[in-house]
Design an enzyme around this catalytic site. Structure first.
Site, PDB file in Angstrom:
ATOM      1  N   GLY A 298      -8.851  29.038  41.206  1.00  0.00           N
ATOM      2  CA  GLY A 298      -9.557  28.838  42.465  1.00  0.00           C
ATOM      3  C   GLY A 298      -8.915  27.780  43.354  1.00  0.00           C
ATOM      4  N   HIS A 299      -9.430  27.644  44.550  1.00  0.00           N
ATOM      5  CA  HIS A 299      -8.843  26.695  45.497  1.00  0.00           C
ATOM      6  C   HIS A 299      -9.007  25.246  45.040  1.00  0.00           C
ATOM      7  CE1 HIS A 299     -12.718  26.872  48.219  1.00  0.00           C
ATOM      8  NE2 HIS A 299     -13.001  26.594  46.984  1.00  0.00           N
TER       9      HIS A 299
END
Lengths: 350, 350, 350
Positions: free
Chosen positions: B244-245
């Site tokens: 994920g970011h």
């Protein structure tokens, strides 16, 4: 190595134009970028949403902070006061996003089939392959190396990033965004065993992606078996999500990464599904259901609320092994407690 | 149907040159391939690492075996004695790997944007699409059908296999290997709900892949929201992994297939994460943490060690169903035991 | 927006030709499509398999229903009586599937290496890239934007959809179907730690896909480390499945979406593996094993049967949290019950 961006700078007045916010301080202040509250420099803007970060507010080096009225009391710099700071941040951050430089028109290397209708404002990237009877609406951008099957359609303002595969007769509506590696409209997992051998069940339905849907990278969305697979308006899907055939996802539902949705599941509006969860086939989730991450959903949920399964909480492995073994004898333990209760009942009767 | 490989043969002296090993036997022996200990033929080399396979040593048909000094005592053929047989095997096996035949230069079918810097020793495969301001270093190989976005860079000796998508401004450093279908730099899952509708939060950060990273196939690595997503030096990722970011993965951490890492998680150096595990958002794993397969990690782990969650151990389904039902009444069971304890305490007091 | 399909219509006699069924009613009846039992219109055919849908039979608007002899008693329209209605449906539905319009020959934009053997009846789609020594058999269809590595081979009647990557020396046999985004033959996750750093272990084996295999979208199937990874005859894989190096899957096994199979696992014939399950490395599943969805399989299963793991059944989160905490003290609870038992035993002795 990164190319110098064109000089980006905006006054707070420009950035907040049209937003329901109050600038408390100098709205002529110029900012050149966005950063986190702990790292912002004097020409950057930041935001405060998570209460855990409030302690950093007094020390922030930012030019301005987007925050609530309450938090603004202790803000040492210019405040952009909002009832919904994260939403306000989202709107302001858009000014600092790298603009997409899609060239209008069909790239010379793209291969386009017969009887396609491609709007003159659309962009079809290099090495794209479009089948026959494909319809592309105004201001659509199709990235490089995409494949769109016969009879598929993509409506206005939709962005499809590089390396996406869309099968035949898939309908993608307006303002949709699809990230790379995603596959839409592959055959659902329909197989029938006959005389010891699996036979393919033809998958005759389509996929319909409604307006304002966002789909992450490397997702697999299967076409319907008979009816269509439907992703409802405003749905947001993260990465690596499996959507089986005939699934219907209601409006404004958000689904985190690596969720597996089996065939013919019906998911309501405004649901939230945590990462790694699995939704069984042929079941329904009501509107406003929240599923926590990595839960296995094996039956229909009829009421709104937060639901979980699995044995949560990570523990040291040696402890976990002991308890896990016990779990497999839980039924016997219950029987032992029952025996104890009846013996004690007899004893205390006397 | 496979083309005849060029005749591959090496003496043991050639294969072990530069390695910290002792050949016990004839180092002029010629070997033509590698096989497992049970299947090796008289001109093949094999290795012994897993104690379970020691029983096959006496009967091996191999020309030579890579093994420890202790195991070499019972080795009926030439021994290649190593303190780390698996590492020695890895180095020797490299001689038998199919060489990559990437042609230097930019394939005529590739589409390259403006102001790119592509080193003359690099190979850009057929139908690749490079945006503007892309930098490709010496001896880089980009396989067929890849897309690299504006401002991305790939440093020396890095191999990117066919069908990989790299978004804009992603930085890939030296000696990295990325397998097919992987997507790097797609937007993170940033959404803000406002007035009942999800709004996209622009993802302004980059992805930085440090030196010597290896990434498997069909992984999804999102760009950061504000700061960068960073995959640390020497990290090894298997297939179908979601990052994920804003995630940061420390040096030399290895992560098995189908792991989901939610946004803003910070993973330490030298961690091992088992297949199918899920790592929650905004939490930290210390250095040297081991997570067993399919665990759900929902809080920060501050100390090195082995951690697990879930209810482990597969059992027959009829038994599992009984215990699973009991699990959902575990709290009541604890209350019943408490009652028993207090009743008994009263009884024994008397 | 969908192009008008060529007029499709068949008599029941045509649709049932060669099938082991009895038409009870007018076999000259013309049908133009397929629909579900609740939605079928007077010129459509439907089927009844799931007992839950029997209640809709009396009201169906269909022209004809595929069903068992028993169910046909209450069928108000023409019955197509079958001992296996779902299989019969699969065969009849094939008449209504959108035909694939693959053009025979190699598209002008495809890039083909040296010494390839491509049968004159095969179709190689736009922007495909084939390495050297690739063999393509009769009536094979390779969709757009695929890459096939050196020495790979694809045998007769196999369909590979758009955007698939096949690495070097992968063997794909007859009548196989592979959906988009799938990667076959990428390096297995072989790494050896030496002096604190991971070293790559070369992956020298191949992948062999036997006849009649079907593979969904975005799957990752790694090549073997020394021996080959083998997908047995008639195996059916759904989407987003990881198959590690050296894995062998037996004949006619079906595996649902998002399953992770670690390296060197051996799976028997005729197994069924539910979605999201994880199969550990170096273990075996016997023939005819059924694994329920999201189970973690951590040891060998030697007998046929249905197996599960995990803590099944979704419950409201507040209840789940209470029980989950208790689970982590289950071993202590067992000790408490033991104490109670011994105290009571003493008491009742007296």
């Amino acid at each position: 190595m990164i190319p110098t961006s064109p000089k980006i700078q905006f006054t707070l007045a420009e950035l907040t134009k049209g937003l329901d916010v109050t600038v408390q301080g100098d709205s002529a202040l110029v900012v050149t970028g966005i950063a986190t509250i702990t790292q912002a420099l004097p020409h950057q803007i930041t935001f405060l949403m998570n209460p855990r970060y409030k302690k950093y507010l007094a020390e922030t080096g930012a030019a301005a902070v987007i925050l609530t009225k309450d938090d603004s009391i202790s803000c040492p710099v210019t405040s952009i006061i909002s009832r919904d700071p994260y939403y306000t941040y989202a709107k302001i951050a858009a000014y600092f996003a790298t603009p997409t430089h899609a060239e209008i028109g069909i790239h010379a290397s793209a291969v386009v089939g017969q009887n396609c209708h491609i709007h003159k404002t659309a962009s079809i990237g290099p090495h794209c392959v479009l089948g026959n009877h494909v319809t592309i609406g105004p201001n659509v951008v199709i990235g490089a190396n995409c494949t769109l099957g016969d009879g598929s359609s993509v409506d206005e303002e939709t962005y499809i990033d590089a390396g996406v595969t869309v099968y035949h007769e898939v309908i993608i509506k307006k303002r949709v965004h699809i990230s790379s590696g995603t596959v839409i409209g592959s055959d659902g997992f329909g197989i029938a065993k006959h005389a010891g051998v699996w036979h393919k069940v033809p998958q005759l339905g389509r996929v319909i992606i409604e307006d304002d849907v966002e789909i992450g990278s490397n997702c697999s969305i299967d076409r319907g078996a008979i009816e269509d697979t439907v992703i409802g308006q405003g749905v947001k899907l993260d990465n690596l999500i499996q959507v089986g055939h005939n699934v219907r996802i209601g409006k404004h539902t958000a689904i985190a990464g690596c969720v597996a949705i089996a065939g013919s599941a019906i998911i309501g509006d405004n649901c939230l599904i945590g990462g790694g969860a699995g939704i069984g086939g042929h079941l329904r989730l009501a509107d406003n259901v929240v599923i926590t991450g990595m839960s296995a959903i094996t039956h229909t949920i009829q009421d709104p609320g937060i639901y979980s399964s699995g044995a949560g909480g990570v523990v040291p492995n040696h402890k976990w092994r002991k308890n896990s073994v016990r779990l497999h004898h839980l039924d016997e333990l219950v029987q032992r407690v029952k025996s104890l209760e009846s013996v004690l009942k007899e004893l205390t009767k006397e």
